[in-house]
Design a protein around this motif. Structure first.
Motif, PDB file in Angstrom:
ATOM      1  N   PRO A  96      -2.912 -63.462   5.385  1.00  0.00           N
ATOM      2  CA  PRO A  96      -2.810 -64.017   4.023  1.00  0.00           C
ATOM      3  C   PRO A  96      -3.081 -62.947   2.974  1.00  0.00           C
ATOM      4  CG  PRO A  96      -4.929 -64.564   4.962  1.00  0.00           C
ATOM      5  CD  PRO A  96      -4.161 -63.863   6.052  1.00  0.00           C
ATOM      6  N   ASP A  97      -2.603 -63.203   1.764  1.00  0.00           N
ATOM      7  CA  ASP A  97      -2.896 -62.313   0.640  1.00  0.00           C
ATOM      8  C   ASP A  97      -4.285 -62.584   0.076  1.00  0.00           C
ATOM      9  OD1 ASP A  97      -0.236 -60.855   0.073  1.00  0.00           O
ATOM     10  OD2 ASP A  97       0.368 -62.951   0.284  1.00  0.00           O
ATOM     11  N   VAL A  98      -4.772 -63.822   0.245  1.00  0.00           N
ATOM     12  CA  VAL A  98      -6.089 -64.217  -0.256  1.00  0.00           C
ATOM     13  C   VAL A  98      -6.463 -65.529   0.425  1.00  0.00           C
ATOM     14  CG1 VAL A  98      -5.063 -65.421  -2.237  1.00  0.00           C
ATOM     15  CG2 VAL A  98      -7.446 -64.683  -2.359  1.00  0.00           C
ATOM     16  N   ILE A  99      -7.781 -65.773   0.550  1.00  0.00           N
ATOM     17  CA  ILE A  99      -8.256 -67.009   1.171  1.00  0.00           C
ATOM     18  C   ILE A  99      -9.273 -67.676   0.236  1.00  0.00           C
ATOM     19  CG2 ILE A  99      -9.491 -68.055   3.112  1.00  0.00           C
ATOM     20  CD1 ILE A  99      -8.531 -65.759   4.862  1.00  0.00           C
ATOM     21  N   LEU A 100      -9.111 -68.977   0.026  1.00  0.00           N
ATOM     22  CA  LEU A 100     -10.112 -69.790  -0.664  1.00  0.00           C
ATOM     23  C   LEU A 100     -11.041 -70.366   0.398  1.00  0.00           C
ATOM     24  CD1 LEU A 100     -11.208 -71.406  -3.177  1.00  0.00           C
ATOM     25  CD2 LEU A 100      -9.647 -73.222  -2.471  1.00  0.00           C
ATOM     26  N   ALA A 101     -12.356 -70.204   0.211  1.00  0.00           N
ATOM     27  CA  ALA A 101     -13.329 -70.709   1.178  1.00  0.00           C
ATOM     28  C   ALA A 101     -14.400 -71.513   0.465  1.00  0.00           C
ATOM     29  CB  ALA A 101     -13.967 -69.549   1.939  1.00  0.00           C
ATOM     30  N   ALA A 102     -14.782 -72.640   1.074  1.00  0.00           N
ATOM     31  CA  ALA A 102     -15.775 -73.528   0.467  1.00  0.00           C
ATOM     32  C   ALA A 102     -17.047 -73.531   1.294  1.00  0.00           C
ATOM     33  CB  ALA A 102     -15.211 -74.942   0.351  1.00  0.00           C
ATOM     34  N   ALA A 109     -18.147 -66.998   8.100  1.00  0.00           N
ATOM     35  CA  ALA A 109     -17.209 -66.953   9.230  1.00  0.00           C
ATOM     36  C   ALA A 109     -16.031 -66.033   8.916  1.00  0.00           C
ATOM     37  CB  ALA A 109     -16.723 -68.358   9.565  1.00  0.00           C
ATOM     38  N   LEU A 110     -15.543 -66.097   7.696  1.00  0.00           N
ATOM     39  CA  LEU A 110     -14.410 -65.258   7.307  1.00  0.00           C
ATOM     40  C   LEU A 110     -14.807 -63.787   7.204  1.00  0.00           C
ATOM     41  CD1 LEU A 110     -12.812 -67.607   4.653  1.00  0.00           C
ATOM     42  CD2 LEU A 110     -11.640 -66.731   6.686  1.00  0.00           C
ATOM     43  N   LYS A 111     -15.988 -63.521   6.627  1.00  0.00           N
ATOM     44  CA  LYS A 111     -16.409 -62.131   6.453  1.00  0.00           C
ATOM     45  C   LYS A 111     -16.710 -61.470   7.791  1.00  0.00           C
ATOM     46  CE  LYS A 111     -18.880 -60.632   3.016  1.00  0.00           C
ATOM     47  NZ  LYS A 111     -17.911 -59.783   2.291  1.00  0.00           N
ATOM     48  N   ARG A 112     -17.110 -62.255   8.777  1.00  0.00           N
ATOM     49  CA  ARG A 112     -17.302 -61.694  10.120  1.00  0.00           C
ATOM     50  C   ARG A 112     -15.962 -61.392  10.788  1.00  0.00           C
ATOM     51  NH1 ARG A 112     -21.314 -66.310  10.794  1.00  0.00           N
ATOM     52  NH2 ARG A 112     -23.327 -65.419  10.176  1.00  0.00           N
ATOM     53  N   THR A 113     -14.910 -62.039  10.285  1.00  0.00           N
ATOM     54  CA  THR A 113     -13.579 -61.865  10.866  1.00  0.00           C
ATOM     55  C   THR A 113     -12.799 -60.747  10.189  1.00  0.00           C
ATOM     56  OG1 THR A 113     -13.545 -64.244  11.339  1.00  0.00           O
ATOM     57  CG2 THR A 113     -11.445 -63.087  11.497  1.00  0.00           C
ATOM     58  N   THR A 114     -12.982 -60.601   8.865  1.00  0.00           N
ATOM     59  CA  THR A 114     -12.240 -59.578   8.133  1.00  0.00           C
ATOM     60  C   THR A 114     -13.064 -58.997   6.985  1.00  0.00           C
ATOM     61  OG1 THR A 114     -10.284 -59.117   6.767  1.00  0.00           O
ATOM     62  CG2 THR A 114     -11.142 -61.362   6.695  1.00  0.00           C
ATOM     63  N   PRO A 115     -13.102 -57.665   6.888  1.00  0.00           N
ATOM     64  CA  PRO A 115     -13.717 -57.048   5.719  1.00  0.00           C
ATOM     65  C   PRO A 115     -12.691 -56.694   4.646  1.00  0.00           C
ATOM     66  CG  PRO A 115     -13.365 -55.389   7.388  1.00  0.00           C
ATOM     67  CD  PRO A 115     -12.782 -56.678   7.940  1.00  0.00           C
ATOM     68  N   ILE A 116     -11.443 -57.088   4.880  1.00  0.00           N
ATOM     69  CA  ILE A 116     -10.338 -56.623   4.036  1.00  0.00           C
ATOM     70  C   ILE A 116      -9.702 -57.735   3.211  1.00  0.00           C
ATOM     71  CG2 ILE A 116      -8.054 -55.535   4.040  1.00  0.00           C
ATOM     72  CD1 ILE A 116      -8.949 -54.110   6.651  1.00  0.00           C
ATOM     73  N   PRO A 118      -8.974 -60.520   0.781  1.00  0.00           N
ATOM     74  CA  PRO A 118      -9.757 -61.036  -0.348  1.00  0.00           C
ATOM     75  C   PRO A 118     -10.147 -62.506  -0.141  1.00  0.00           C
ATOM     76  CG  PRO A 118      -7.835 -59.831  -1.127  1.00  0.00           C
ATOM     77  CD  PRO A 118      -7.663 -59.998   0.346  1.00  0.00           C
ATOM     78  N   ILE A 119     -11.389 -62.822  -0.471  1.00  0.00           N
ATOM     79  CA  ILE A 119     -11.911 -64.182  -0.340  1.00  0.00           C
ATOM     80  C   ILE A 119     -12.425 -64.646  -1.701  1.00  0.00           C
ATOM     81  CG2 ILE A 119     -13.655 -65.649   0.756  1.00  0.00           C
ATOM     82  CD1 ILE A 119     -13.738 -63.482   3.016  1.00  0.00           C
ATOM     83  N   VAL A 120     -11.999 -65.826  -2.121  1.00  0.00           N
ATOM     84  CA  VAL A 120     -12.535 -66.464  -3.320  1.00  0.00           C
ATOM     85  C   VAL A 120     -13.316 -67.690  -2.851  1.00  0.00           C
ATOM     86  CG1 VAL A 120     -12.019 -67.616  -5.496  1.00  0.00           C
ATOM     87  CG2 VAL A 120     -10.643 -65.654  -4.767  1.00  0.00           C
ATOM     88  N   ASN A 142     -15.212 -57.781  -0.168  1.00  0.00           N
ATOM     89  CA  ASN A 142     -13.937 -58.492  -0.304  1.00  0.00           C
ATOM     90  C   ASN A 142     -14.087 -59.934  -0.769  1.00  0.00           C
ATOM     91  OD1 ASN A 142     -15.139 -59.143   2.224  1.00  0.00           O
ATOM     92  ND2 ASN A 142     -13.177 -59.864   3.029  1.00  0.00           N
ATOM     93  N   ALA A 143     -15.281 -60.311  -1.268  1.00  0.00           N
ATOM     94  CA  ALA A 143     -15.498 -61.708  -1.671  1.00  0.00           C
ATOM     95  C   ALA A 143     -16.075 -61.813  -3.076  1.00  0.00           C
ATOM     96  CB  ALA A 143     -16.426 -62.411  -0.680  1.00  0.00           C
ATOM     97  N   THR A 144     -15.628 -62.835  -3.789  1.00  0.00           N
ATOM     98  CA  THR A 144     -16.200 -63.212  -5.077  1.00  0.00           C
ATOM     99  C   THR A 144     -15.914 -64.694  -5.279  1.00  0.00           C
ATOM    100  OG1 THR A 144     -16.330 -62.692  -7.436  1.00  0.00           O
ATOM    101  CG2 THR A 144     -14.132 -62.714  -6.467  1.00  0.00           C
TER     102      THR A 144
END
Length: 331
Positions: A96-102, A109-116, A118-120, A142-144
């Protein structure tokens, strides 16, 4: 005009006409940007659908239409850490180009999977304390995203318990001790607890544990309940509200949907609005900005909701001063 010239002109015209569809076909298709969504709720949850609808609507207002120039891929974690890990892997594998996470758990879970990628994020209480960002103004990595609430809000919950049920002298605070947000919210309540209030923390991870804690405080007199924001509480509002009603405890909740489910009173942010704001950050990232350059933002408004039907069932009279401050009153 002679016959040869006529044929020549007709041939040229036909060639031009034939070139139009070829030119149209040669135009490159609009690039579809891939947007992942990892929700902490279940797909059949009405609140979850409301959140995602707000996100989609704002994206469309910004020009990103699912199926035209955007592809939105949603996974529903339903409060299950194992599903968060599985779906994080699935979403990242789709590039994906970006992931929304709640919530914090899905972002971890996402940050353990990818450091690249972008996560919002939305629904996160303490992103710095949880290790999701370096700081709120300069997230790094990669998160904000958008903070769900600030710890100072939790202090208001104890004030509300005393205001709506002045006789309360014993309060159990349901919090998830496994996450920084659970510890921080309880600490904020502790800082304002007067000496005549017996305050006790209880787990917020399993239904049996919660019922045992609520039953314990209900066995004595003058008991009250505070429910903090956490993965289990937002996934099981009906369960927690039903237990508070069964044991006749005045309870304060962090979100309005608890009051809509029959809870007594809530004070907290509108949980839908961050999804609209998150769409704005997704838009900016798709247009080239980096998460590290987008500061983490906190709510600017909190809402008070009161359920008068529940108050009556508990034998409570809600003060007029409290009713006057309410943003929503359920008769």
């Amino acid at each position: 005009m002679n016959r040869r010239a006529v044929i020549s002109r007709l041939g040229a015209a036909a060639g031009t006409a034939l070139s139009w569809p070829l030119a149209a076909a040669a135009q490159p298709a609009e690039r579809i940007r891939r947007i992942g969504v990892l929700s902490h709720l279940s797909e059949n949850d009405a609140t979850a659908r409301q959140f995602v609808a707000a996100f989609r609507q704002r994206l469309q207002e910004l020009g990103w239409v699912d199926g035209r120039n955007a592809g939105i891929d949603i996974r529903w974690g339903a409060g299950d850490d194992a599903l968060y890990r599985r779906y994080a892997t699935e979403l990242v594998a789709r590039a994906p180009d970006v992931i929304l996470a709640a919530t914090t758990a899905t972002v971890l879970a996402l940050k353990r999977t990818t450091p690249i990628v972008p996560i919002v994020f939305v629904g996160v209480v303490d992103p710095a304390g949880s290790g999701l960002v370096a700081s709120l103004p300069r997230p790094g990595g990669n998160a904000t995203g958008f903070v769900l609430l600030e710890y100072a809000l939790a202090a208001k919950w104890l004030e509300l318990v005393k205001e709506i049920a002045p006789g309360v002298t014993r309060v159990v605070v349901l919090r998830d001790a496994a996450i920084a947000a659970g510890i921080g919210q309880f600490a904020a309540v502790q800082t304002v607890a007067p000496v005549n209030i017996e305050l006790r923390a209880a787990g917020l991870q399993e239904a049996g544990e919660i019922e045992q804690s609520i039953a314990g405080v209900a066995r004595g007199s003058n008991g009250g309940l505070i429910v903090t924001a956490g993965g289990f509480s937002v996934n099981h509002p009906d369960l927690i509200v039903a237990l508070a009603a069964r044991y006749k405890l005045p309870a304060v909740y962090p979100f309005r949907f608890f009051v809509n489910a029959g809870g007594l009173v809530s004070y907290g942010p509108d949980p839908v609005e961050p999804y609209r704001h998150a769409a704005g950050y997704v838009d900016r990232i798709l247009k080239g900005e980096k998460p590290t350059d987008l500061p983490v933002q906190a709510p600017t408004k909190y809402e008070l909701a009161i359920n008068l039907k529940t108050a009556k069932a508990l034998g409570l009279t809600v003060p007029d001063t409290l009713l006057a401050r309410a943003d929503e009153v359920i008769e």
